[in-house]
Design a protein around this motif. Structure first.
Motif, PDB file in Angstrom:
ATOM      1  N   GLN A  41       1.048  -1.385   0.322  1.00 15.85           N
ATOM      2  CA  GLN A  41       0.220  -0.051  -0.301  1.00 15.85           C
ATOM      3  C   GLN A  41       0.657   1.323   0.087  1.00 15.85           C
ATOM      4  O   GLN A  41       0.489   1.557  -0.925  1.00 15.85           O
ATOM      5  CB  GLN A  41      -1.274  -0.225   1.683  1.00 15.85           C
ATOM      6  CG  GLN A  41      -2.376  -0.380   0.900  1.00 15.85           C
ATOM      7  CD  GLN A  41      -2.770   0.132   2.200  1.00 15.85           C
ATOM      8  OE1 GLN A  41      -2.408  -0.235   3.578  1.00 15.85           O
ATOM      9  NE2 GLN A  41      -4.533   0.055   1.564  1.00 15.85           N
ATOM     10  N   GLY A  42       1.753   1.536   0.603  1.00 18.28           N
ATOM     11  CA  GLY A  42       2.766   2.655   0.527  1.00 18.28           C
ATOM     12  C   GLY A  42       3.567   2.615  -0.527  1.00 18.28           C
ATOM     13  O   GLY A  42       3.624   3.233  -0.494  1.00 18.28           O
ATOM     14  N   VAL A  43       3.995   1.564  -1.085  1.00 18.96           N
ATOM     15  CA  VAL A  43       4.697   1.523  -2.588  1.00 18.96           C
ATOM     16  C   VAL A  43       3.508   2.222  -3.304  1.00 18.96           C
ATOM     17  O   VAL A  43       3.610   3.480  -4.173  1.00 18.96           O
ATOM     18  CB  VAL A  43       4.585  -0.245  -3.116  1.00 18.96           C
ATOM     19  CG1 VAL A  43       5.170   0.910  -4.714  1.00 18.96           C
ATOM     20  CG2 VAL A  43       5.732  -0.371  -2.487  1.00 18.96           C
ATOM     21  N   GLY A  44       2.051   1.914  -3.484  1.00 19.91           N
ATOM     22  CA  GLY A  44       1.051   2.302  -4.132  1.00 19.91           C
ATOM     23  C   GLY A  44       1.048   4.280  -3.697  1.00 19.91           C
ATOM     24  O   GLY A  44       1.542   4.694  -4.987  1.00 19.91           O
ATOM     25  N   GLY A  45       0.965   4.419  -2.723  1.00 22.44           N
ATOM     26  CA  GLY A  45       1.123   5.302  -2.233  1.00 22.44           C
ATOM     27  C   GLY A  45       2.200   6.637  -2.192  1.00 22.44           C
ATOM     28  O   GLY A  45       1.671   7.919  -2.969  1.00 22.44           O
ATOM     29  N   ALA A  46       2.903   5.969  -3.136  1.00 24.23           N
ATOM     30  CA  ALA A  46       3.989   6.988  -2.698  1.00 24.23           C
ATOM     31  C   ALA A  46       4.042   7.522  -4.212  1.00 24.23           C
ATOM     32  O   ALA A  46       5.119   8.783  -4.488  1.00 24.23           O
ATOM     33  CB  ALA A  46       5.545   6.401  -2.625  1.00 24.23           C
ATOM     34  N   ILE A  47       3.281   6.561  -5.299  1.00 24.05           N
ATOM     35  CA  ILE A  47       3.439   6.682  -6.479  1.00 24.05           C
ATOM     36  C   ILE A  47       2.310   7.786  -6.745  1.00 24.05           C
ATOM     37  O   ILE A  47       1.893   8.969  -6.925  1.00 24.05           O
ATOM     38  CB  ILE A  47       3.030   5.505  -7.517  1.00 24.05           C
ATOM     39  CG1 ILE A  47       4.303   4.361  -7.201  1.00 24.05           C
ATOM     40  CG2 ILE A  47       2.203   5.540  -8.496  1.00 24.05           C
ATOM     41  CD1 ILE A  47       4.017   3.203  -7.987  1.00 24.05           C
ATOM     42  N   VAL A  48       1.129   7.524  -6.152  1.00 20.88           N
ATOM     43  CA  VAL A  48      -0.556   8.206  -6.562  1.00 20.88           C
ATOM     44  C   VAL A  48      -0.394   9.916  -5.822  1.00 20.88           C
ATOM     45  O   VAL A  48      -0.515  10.469  -6.796  1.00 20.88           O
ATOM     46  CB  VAL A  48      -1.554   7.652  -5.757  1.00 20.88           C
ATOM     47  CG1 VAL A  48      -2.392   7.740  -5.565  1.00 20.88           C
ATOM     48  CG2 VAL A  48      -1.946   6.366  -6.891  1.00 20.88           C
ATOM     49  N   ALA A  49       0.431   9.944  -4.587  1.00 19.60           N
ATOM     50  CA  ALA A  49       0.251  11.320  -3.692  1.00 19.60           C
ATOM     51  C   ALA A  49       0.481  12.622  -4.759  1.00 19.60           C
ATOM     52  O   ALA A  49       0.057  13.216  -5.164  1.00 19.60           O
ATOM     53  CB  ALA A  49       0.944  11.058  -2.554  1.00 19.60           C
ATOM     54  N   PRO A  50       1.971  11.782  -4.833  1.00 19.98           N
ATOM     55  CA  PRO A  50       2.997  13.298  -5.590  1.00 19.98           C
ATOM     56  C   PRO A  50       1.979  13.491  -7.372  1.00 19.98           C
ATOM     57  O   PRO A  50       2.169  14.749  -7.242  1.00 19.98           O
ATOM     58  CB  PRO A  50       3.707  12.974  -5.952  1.00 19.98           C
ATOM     59  CG  PRO A  50       4.033  11.593  -5.486  1.00 19.98           C
ATOM     60  CD  PRO A  50       2.752  10.931  -4.545  1.00 19.98           C
ATOM     61  N   LEU A  51       1.618  12.754  -7.812  1.00 21.07           N
ATOM     62  CA  LEU A  51       1.079  12.516  -9.311  1.00 21.07           C
ATOM     63  C   LEU A  51      -0.411  13.148  -9.158  1.00 21.07           C
ATOM     64  O   LEU A  51      -0.732  13.141 -10.363  1.00 21.07           O
ATOM     65  CB  LEU A  51       1.470  10.952  -9.572  1.00 21.07           C
ATOM     66  CG  LEU A  51       2.378  10.326 -10.328  1.00 21.07           C
ATOM     67  CD1 LEU A  51       2.310   9.086 -10.920  1.00 21.07           C
ATOM     68  CD2 LEU A  51       3.532  11.601 -11.352  1.00 21.07           C
ATOM     69  N   THR A  52      -1.054  13.180  -8.309  1.00 27.20           N
ATOM     70  CA  THR A  52      -2.226  13.615  -7.439  1.00 27.20           C
ATOM     71  C   THR A  52      -1.407  14.739  -8.114  1.00 27.20           C
ATOM     72  O   THR A  52      -2.103  15.786  -9.084  1.00 27.20           O
ATOM     73  CB  THR A  52      -2.961  13.551  -6.861  1.00 27.20           C
ATOM     74  OG1 THR A  52      -2.499  14.297  -5.347  1.00 27.20           O
ATOM     75  CG2 THR A  52      -3.545  12.398  -6.993  1.00 27.20           C
TER      76      THR A  52
END
Length: 474
Positions: free
Chosen positions: A107-118
């Motif tokens: 989940q943290g890997v996915g969050g690290a990708i998603v958060a800045p790209l939003t």
């Protein structure tokens, strides 16, 4: 190139995704007592349930932004969203604490990708003249996710079960995955070089240090396992710094830290994350286990703390204009120290919620005073051409502070008490809170080392396209 349907569609996708990811920063806190009972784990398992997510996020924020710039931001956003959604389902189905921790790491890997790209995708889609409004809305979604995390987590845990704090991500993620390819346009950034060696060194170093801190009380601080983990972590972190100083394309540009202002502000931010997240981790469990509040009651009663920044942060602009960012930042740290110190002084097995409310409010005001000036100072002390990188570095440092906060304050708690009954719980929590108070007070003093004036050519307000910015999160 604008996304099909315009900026509104982009905001719908990125705003909901950001809310979901930031909600997961704190949604798990009110479910920890239920997870401890249901999965038969102890404090160590709960610490890794939190830290697996945060550690993965911390070490991958900067690499994820570079990979997205090279291979396509929409493409990587979809990958991160898919990882986050699949990991949420796995966490909900976890038969034991080991599977849950592994799922939280993914989940943290996915969050690290998603958060800045939003933020990157939104800034790319919005015309320049409307970008300020769009970024304000983006920040509001982030702050709302953080403020509501404990409340939503408490309500879901109380009326269904702890598994549903993860299940609720699955339909949301599935809908976003279905509409994002049509709502978002693909874009690329400068094809920066990656730093896999640096990423591996800092990951291994932080893992070793956290492992040693988490296991120290249980296995003995002089045991080979604990000493070996701490020593290996320290060596790897030293190797990381040495590598970053000579790497042609460093993950963490050490040149930024030559600025006394940039270094000090990031040190203060790390201290704040250490104290506040470590305190949140333990105090939310105290509200349920000792004060016998339900998960929902604990979440609602934490709002004077977690929700206060939403009210205070918008009011800081005239204060910064009048007294300067350094003064407001120092005041924010002092308010937080006063709030946690208030709670530490009154802490007892029979303490009432009403007695703790002033501490919650003071700490919440302090956080509201902290976030706006820290973001401005981080960018102001960085060269104008490196504002995106500086913002990403600041987020990474703060996330690493969060990891250490849960580990360090958890170790202090374990050395002085346990979760078996109200009295030993209070015996362990009080010194942990006093430690957090001391860290915050020292950080307030450290703000005096921040130069009063920004450099002659301060960083302009950035058009964020290459990395995350500091969002309000306790």
């Amino acid at each position: 190139m604008r996304p099909p349907g315009g900026a509104l569609r982009t905001f719908i996708v990125t705003g909901i995704a950001l809310f979901m990811v930031t909600l997961d920063n704190l949604i798990v806190t009110n479910a920890l007592p239920a997870i401890r009972t249901d999965l038969g784990t102890g404090l160590e398992g709960l610490e890794w349930t939190v830290n697996a997510y945060t550690l993965a996020t911390a070490v991958l924020l900067l690499p994820a932004a570079s990979i997205a710039d090279r291979f396509g931001r929409r493409r990587l956003f979809l990958l991160g969203l898919a990882l986050f959604t699949a990991a949420s389902a796995t966490a909900a189905l976890a038969p034991g604490i080991g599977v849950l921790i592994a799922a939280r790491a993914v989940q943290g890997v996915g969050g690290a990708i998603v958060a800045p790209l939003t933020l990157t995708l939104l800034a790319t889609a919005v015309p320049a003249e409307r970008r300020g409004v769009a970024l304000a809305a983006w920040s509001a979604m982030s702050g709302l996710g953080v403020a509501l995390g404990p409340v939503v987590g408490g309500a879901v845990t109380q009326y269904t079960s702890w598994e549903w704090i993860f299940w609720i991500n699955v339909p949301v993620g599935a809908v976003l995955l279905a509409i994002a390819p049509r709502f978002l346009a693909e874009s690329h950034g400068p094809a920066g070089r990656l730093d896999p060696a640096g990423t591996l060194l800092v990951s291994g170093g932080m893992l070793g240090v956290v492992l040693g801190l988490v296991r120290g009380n249980e296995h003995g601080w002089t045991s080979p396992q604990v000493l070996g983990a701490l020593a290996a972590g320290g060596v790897l972190l030293a190797a990381f710094i040495a590598w970053e100083l000579r790497a042609p394309h460093p993950m963490l540009p050490m040149g930024l830290f030559r600025s006394r202002g940039f270094s000090t502000v990031n040190l203060v931010a790390a201290a704040m994350a250490l104290a506040m997240f470590g305190t949140t981790f333990l105090l939310i469990q105290f509200l349920q286990s000792v004060m016998q509040l339900t998960p929902l009651q604990a979440g609602v009663r934490s709002l004077p703390w977690t929700g206060m920044p939403i009210l205070v942060a918008p009011l800081t602009a005239p204060l910064v204009a009048r007294f300067g960012g350094r003064a407001v930042l120092g005041a924010g740290m002092l308010f937080q120290a006063a709030g946690i110190g208030w709670m530490a002084a009154l802490l007892a097995p029979d303490v009432t919620y009403g007695a703790l409310v002033p501490g919650f409010v003071l700490a919440g005001i302090g956080m509201g005073l902290f976030f706006p000036p820290v973001a401005r100072l981080v960018l102001g002390f960085a060269p104008p051409e490196r504002t995106g990188v500086a913002s990403g570095v600041s987020n990474t440092v703060r996330q690493l502070g969060t990891v250490l906060g849960v580990a360090v304050l958890g170790a202090i708690f374990s050395a002085n008490g346990d979760m078996t009954a109200p009295e030993p719980f209070a015996d362990g929590l009080a010194p942990a809170l006093w430690t957090a108070t001391a860290v915050l007070a020292a950080a307030a003093l450290a703000t005096l080392a921040v130069p009063r004036r920004l450099p002659a050519h301060p960083a302009p307000e950035p058009a964020p396209v290459a990395g995350p910015v500091a969002e309000p999160a306790p």
